[in-house]
Design an enzyme around this catalytic site. Structure first.
Site, PDB file in Angstrom:
ATOM      1  N   LYS A  54       0.846  -1.204   0.000  1.00  0.00           N
ATOM      2  CA  LYS A  54       0.000   0.000   0.000  1.00  0.00           C
ATOM      3  C   LYS A  54       0.878   1.250   0.000  1.00  0.00           C
ATOM      4  O   LYS A  54       0.615   2.206  -0.732  1.00  0.00           O
ATOM      5  CB  LYS A  54      -0.909   0.010   1.234  1.00  0.00           C
ATOM      6  N   GLN A  98      -4.948  -1.263   9.614  1.00  0.00           N
ATOM      7  CA  GLN A  98      -4.890  -2.617   9.069  1.00  0.00           C
ATOM      8  C   GLN A  98      -5.516  -3.616  10.043  1.00  0.00           C
ATOM      9  O   GLN A  98      -5.149  -3.663  11.212  1.00  0.00           O
ATOM     10  CB  GLN A  98      -3.419  -2.988   8.792  1.00  0.00           C
ATOM     11  N   ASP A 121     -11.022   3.323   4.097  1.00  0.00           N
ATOM     12  CA  ASP A 121     -11.512   1.952   3.945  1.00  0.00           C
ATOM     13  C   ASP A 121     -13.039   1.876   3.923  1.00  0.00           C
ATOM     14  O   ASP A 121     -13.600   0.825   3.611  1.00  0.00           O
ATOM     15  CB  ASP A 121     -11.008   1.109   5.133  1.00  0.00           C
TER      16      ASP A 121
END
Ligand code: NAD
Length: 290
Positions: A54, A98, A121
């Site tokens: 990422k 994460q 997200d």
């Protein structure tokens, strides 16, 4: 005729290129780069790989990348305090925590601490609610990537029968919402669904997000169906999806391979979401063509 392969890798590369072009426009309009902060707690090897890729993709798109690597024994309060600092930091447009978080930390509490405007997200309940009621918001990356692949192949999805297998908050539920918003007739199947093969057989679109290797067989599919395989399962050192690719390819009209299908879309959409968040925060028009 064997099914057409839906090439997510190539589509994702194109999307990343379009994001990079819009990032250049953003920089010339605002005088700063969009920024994505990624928070990793603990030493899960798969998560470390994701976070690294990422960060690399963020820099390649011309954005600023901020990585916060924390030990597995971090306290929940410290993690939330970091999220709050990132919320207040002007150079951060997107925040990604994460998952999974280490044992003892409540994922929900940490996600709830993220400013919904920076929720790259799309997991915050405010963004889930916006998706459910049809308001603009940040949408989870993997299902949005699946929708892009479907629209690219099928164009208008109106009236199509879609079956989503799996009801997680990360993939299944937002996928069902997106397909509903695209005017599909949507069935959300899960572990308690009766006669799953019978349910799948009526679908023009099948999205499998279960986490069970090769579960969906070709014999379950309606001939010509479009199959999106979200599953990532490691079997004897090899990655396989939730769909039995060999038998499904004999029946489906088109299918995503694993790897090289949905996987590459997730990071590309994350970059897109960060730019969308940055544009909204800067008070400029949302990027077009993404
Ligand atoms: P999850 O474990 O949270 O959810 C799985 C869902 O499958 C549950 O809702 C459950 O009801 C359903 N299910 C379980 N067994 C079933 C059965 N026998 N029949 C029907 N439904 C059943 O998983 P998730 O986070 O949604 O991920 C699903 C898969 O997608 C995993 O393999 C994961 O690795 C993969 N994934 C891939 C990406 C990507 O970028 N490609 C992103 C997220 C998840």
């Amino acid at each position: 005729m064997p099914a057409e392969r839906i090439d997510g890798k190539t589509f994702a590369a194109g999307l990343r290129q379009r994001v990079a072009e819009r990032v250049r426009e953003f920089v010339s309009e605002t005088g700063r780069k969009p920024g994505l902060a990624v928070v990793l707690a603990g030493d899960d090897p798969a998560s470390q790989v994701y976070v690294r890729s990422k960060g690399k993709a963020t820099l390649e798109a011309g954005m600023a990348s901020f990585e916060h690597i924390l030990p597995a024994n971090i306290m929940q309060e410290e993690l939330i305090a970091l999220v709050e600092r990132l919320n207040a930091d002007e150079v951060v447009d997107g925040i990604l925590v994460q998952l999974p978080l280490p044992d003892g930390i409540d994922d929900k509490a940490v996600i709830a601490a993220i400013d919904p405007a920076k929720d790259a997200d799309g997991f915050h309940v405010i963004n889930a609610g916006r998706l459910a009621v049809g308001e603009e918001g940040l949408v989870p990356c993997t299902p949005l990537g699946c929708l892009m692949l479907l629209k690219d192949r099928l164009g208008d999805l109106s009236g199509l029968e879609a079956v989503v297998i799996g009801r997680s908050n990360i993939v299944g539920k937002p996928m069902a919402q997106l397909l509903l918003r695209a005017n599909c007739t949507v069935t959300l199947a899960h572990s308690r669904t009766r006669d799953l093969p019978g349910v799948v057989r009526r679908a023009d679109i099948v999205v499998a997000a279960v986490g069970r290797p090769n579960m969906v067989e070709g014999s379950w599919l309606k001939p010509g169906a479009t199959v999106i395989d979200v599953g990532i399962n490691r079997v004897e050192g090899r990655l396989v999806g939730d769909v039995d690719f060999a038998s499904a390819s004999e029946v489906a009209g088109a299918i995503t391979p694993v790897p090289g299908g949905v996987g590459p879309m997730t990071i590309a959409v994350l970059l897109r979401n960060t730019l969308v968040a940055a544009s909204a925060r800067a008070g400029i028009a949302p990027p077009e063509g993404l």
